[in-house]
Design an enzyme around this catalytic site. Sequence first.
Site, PDB file in Angstrom:
ATOM      1  N   ASP A 138      14.069  61.635  64.048  1.00 40.49           N
ATOM      2  CA  ASP A 138      15.363  61.414  63.407  1.00 40.49           C
ATOM      3  C   ASP A 138      15.524  62.535  62.385  1.00 40.49           C
ATOM      4  OD1 ASP A 138      13.830  60.691  61.226  1.00 40.49           O
ATOM      5  OD2 ASP A 138      14.669  58.673  61.005  1.00 40.49           O
ATOM      6  N   HIS A 139      16.533  62.427  61.517  1.00 40.69           N
ATOM      7  CA  HIS A 139      16.755  63.481  60.512  1.00 40.69           C
ATOM      8  C   HIS A 139      15.555  63.624  59.579  1.00 40.69           C
ATOM      9  CE1 HIS A 139      18.074  59.592  59.043  1.00 40.69           C
ATOM     10  NE2 HIS A 139      17.824  60.010  57.812  1.00 40.69           N
ATOM     11  N   CYS A 167       9.582  60.435  62.394  1.00 43.52           N
ATOM     12  CA  CYS A 167      10.653  60.092  61.453  1.00 43.52           C
ATOM     13  C   CYS A 167      10.092  60.296  60.048  1.00 43.52           C
ATOM     14  CB  CYS A 167      11.198  58.678  61.702  1.00 43.52           C
ATOM     15  SG  CYS A 167      10.042  57.318  61.508  1.00 43.52           S
ATOM     16  N   GLY A 168      10.733  59.727  59.042  1.00 41.84           N
ATOM     17  CA  GLY A 168      10.246  59.951  57.682  1.00 41.84           C
ATOM     18  C   GLY A 168       8.842  59.408  57.485  1.00 41.84           C
ATOM     19  N   THR A 169       8.647  58.174  57.926  1.00 42.53           N
ATOM     20  CA  THR A 169       7.337  57.523  57.789  1.00 42.53           C
ATOM     21  C   THR A 169       6.567  57.435  59.107  1.00 42.53           C
ATOM     22  OG1 THR A 169       8.351  55.397  58.268  1.00 42.53           O
ATOM     23  CG2 THR A 169       8.194  56.028  55.936  1.00 42.53           C
ATOM     24  N   GLY A 170       7.260  57.536  60.212  1.00 43.06           N
ATOM     25  CA  GLY A 170       6.678  57.276  61.534  1.00 43.06           C
ATOM     26  C   GLY A 170       6.738  55.799  61.898  1.00 43.06           C
ATOM     27  N   ILE A 171       7.065  54.963  60.911  1.00 44.24           N
ATOM     28  CA  ILE A 171       7.016  53.504  61.137  1.00 44.24           C
ATOM     29  C   ILE A 171       8.169  53.034  62.023  1.00 44.24           C
ATOM     30  CG2 ILE A 171       7.081  51.235  60.048  1.00 44.24           C
ATOM     31  CD1 ILE A 171       5.777  52.544  57.564  1.00 44.24           C
ATOM     32  N   GLY A 172       9.385  53.430  61.681  1.00 40.67           N
ATOM     33  CA  GLY A 172      10.538  53.004  62.483  1.00 40.67           C
ATOM     34  C   GLY A 172      10.405  53.455  63.926  1.00 40.67           C
ATOM     35  N   MET A 173      10.012  54.691  64.105  1.00 38.72           N
ATOM     36  CA  MET A 173       9.840  55.226  65.463  1.00 38.72           C
ATOM     37  C   MET A 173       8.776  54.443  66.230  1.00 38.72           C
ATOM     38  SD  MET A 173      11.829  57.581  66.495  1.00 38.72           S
ATOM     39  CE  MET A 173      12.616  59.182  66.317  1.00 38.72           C
ATOM     40  N   HIS A 187      -9.671  54.677  72.843  1.00 36.21           N
ATOM     41  CA  HIS A 187      -9.798  53.215  72.925  1.00 36.21           C
ATOM     42  C   HIS A 187      -8.524  52.512  73.380  1.00 36.21           C
ATOM     43  CE1 HIS A 187     -13.425  53.016  69.918  1.00 36.21           C
ATOM     44  NE2 HIS A 187     -13.560  53.974  70.826  1.00 36.21           N
ATOM     45  N   ARG A 198     -15.036  49.242  78.762  1.00 30.96           N
ATOM     46  CA  ARG A 198     -14.629  47.983  78.109  1.00 30.96           C
ATOM     47  C   ARG A 198     -13.205  48.076  77.549  1.00 30.96           C
ATOM     48  NH1 ARG A 198     -17.489  50.938  74.544  1.00 30.96           N
ATOM     49  NH2 ARG A 198     -16.920  50.922  72.332  1.00 30.96           N
ATOM     50  N   HIS A 199     -12.772  49.293  77.266  1.00 30.79           N
ATOM     51  CA  HIS A 199     -11.419  49.461  76.705  1.00 30.79           C
ATOM     52  C   HIS A 199     -10.334  49.211  77.760  1.00 30.79           C
ATOM     53  CE1 HIS A 199     -13.312  50.826  73.106  1.00 30.79           C
ATOM     54  NE2 HIS A 199     -13.941  51.787  73.762  1.00 30.79           N
TER      55      HIS A 199
HETATM   56  C1  RB5 Z   1      15.259  57.565  57.235  1.00 23.56           C
HETATM   57  O1  RB5 Z   1      15.688  57.612  55.921  1.00 23.56           O
HETATM   58  C2  RB5 Z   1      13.947  56.785  57.328  1.00 23.56           C
HETATM   59  O2  RB5 Z   1      14.183  55.444  57.080  1.00 23.56           O
HETATM   60  C3  RB5 Z   1      13.324  56.990  58.691  1.00 23.56           C
HETATM   61  O3  RB5 Z   1      13.108  58.352  58.889  1.00 23.56           O
HETATM   62  C4  RB5 Z   1      11.999  56.311  58.926  1.00 23.56           C
HETATM   63  O4  RB5 Z   1      11.096  56.570  57.900  1.00 23.56           O
HETATM   64  C5  RB5 Z   1      12.057  54.892  59.287  1.00 23.56           C
HETATM   65  O5  RB5 Z   1      11.048  54.235  59.546  1.00 23.56           O
END
Ligand code: RB5
Length: 145
Positions: A8-9, A65-71, A98, A132-133
């Site tokens: 993302d951006h 993405c910013g954190t990688g979490i949303g993606m 694994h 096993r994995h």
């Molecule tokens: C965008 O501001 C941010 O929320 C996105 O890049 C990401 O970190 C979401 O998980």
Amino acid sequence: MKIAISSDHGGNRLRHEIMDLLSELGLDYEDFGPDSDESVDYPDYAKPVADGVASGKFDRGILICGTGIGMSIAANKVKGIRCALVHDVFSAKATRGHNDSNILAMGERVIGPGLAREVATAWLDTSFEGGRHERRVAKLSELEN
Ligand code: RB5
């Protein structure tokens, strides 16, 4: 190995860094954008990469993405995807060995470009250990049903 990549951006700069790395490694990749720094919604950019890997069109995917979490959350909603959010080399190797992860997620606001390159290289270079994995990964697929 054919790789699909998007961000993302919040992950635009690191995506370009990782595309440079893929070119240096001589790996074939397709870029799913975005083309500008304009604010976008990460699920829209996770989808083509996750669908492409799940369908077998691509062997692996990379999402930033910013954190990688949303993606990573978005990608893991797609059946057949095992997306690992990784910011260290040990985990990059372990999740390939694994979990047979087929998508790597990273956060541009979390990791610097040098370490991100090392993480991606380790993740791309490491094979699934099987054994096993295999049983455990099969149980992950069962959770999808
Ligand atoms: C965008 O501001 C941010 O929320 C996105 O890049 C990401 O970190 C979401 O998980």
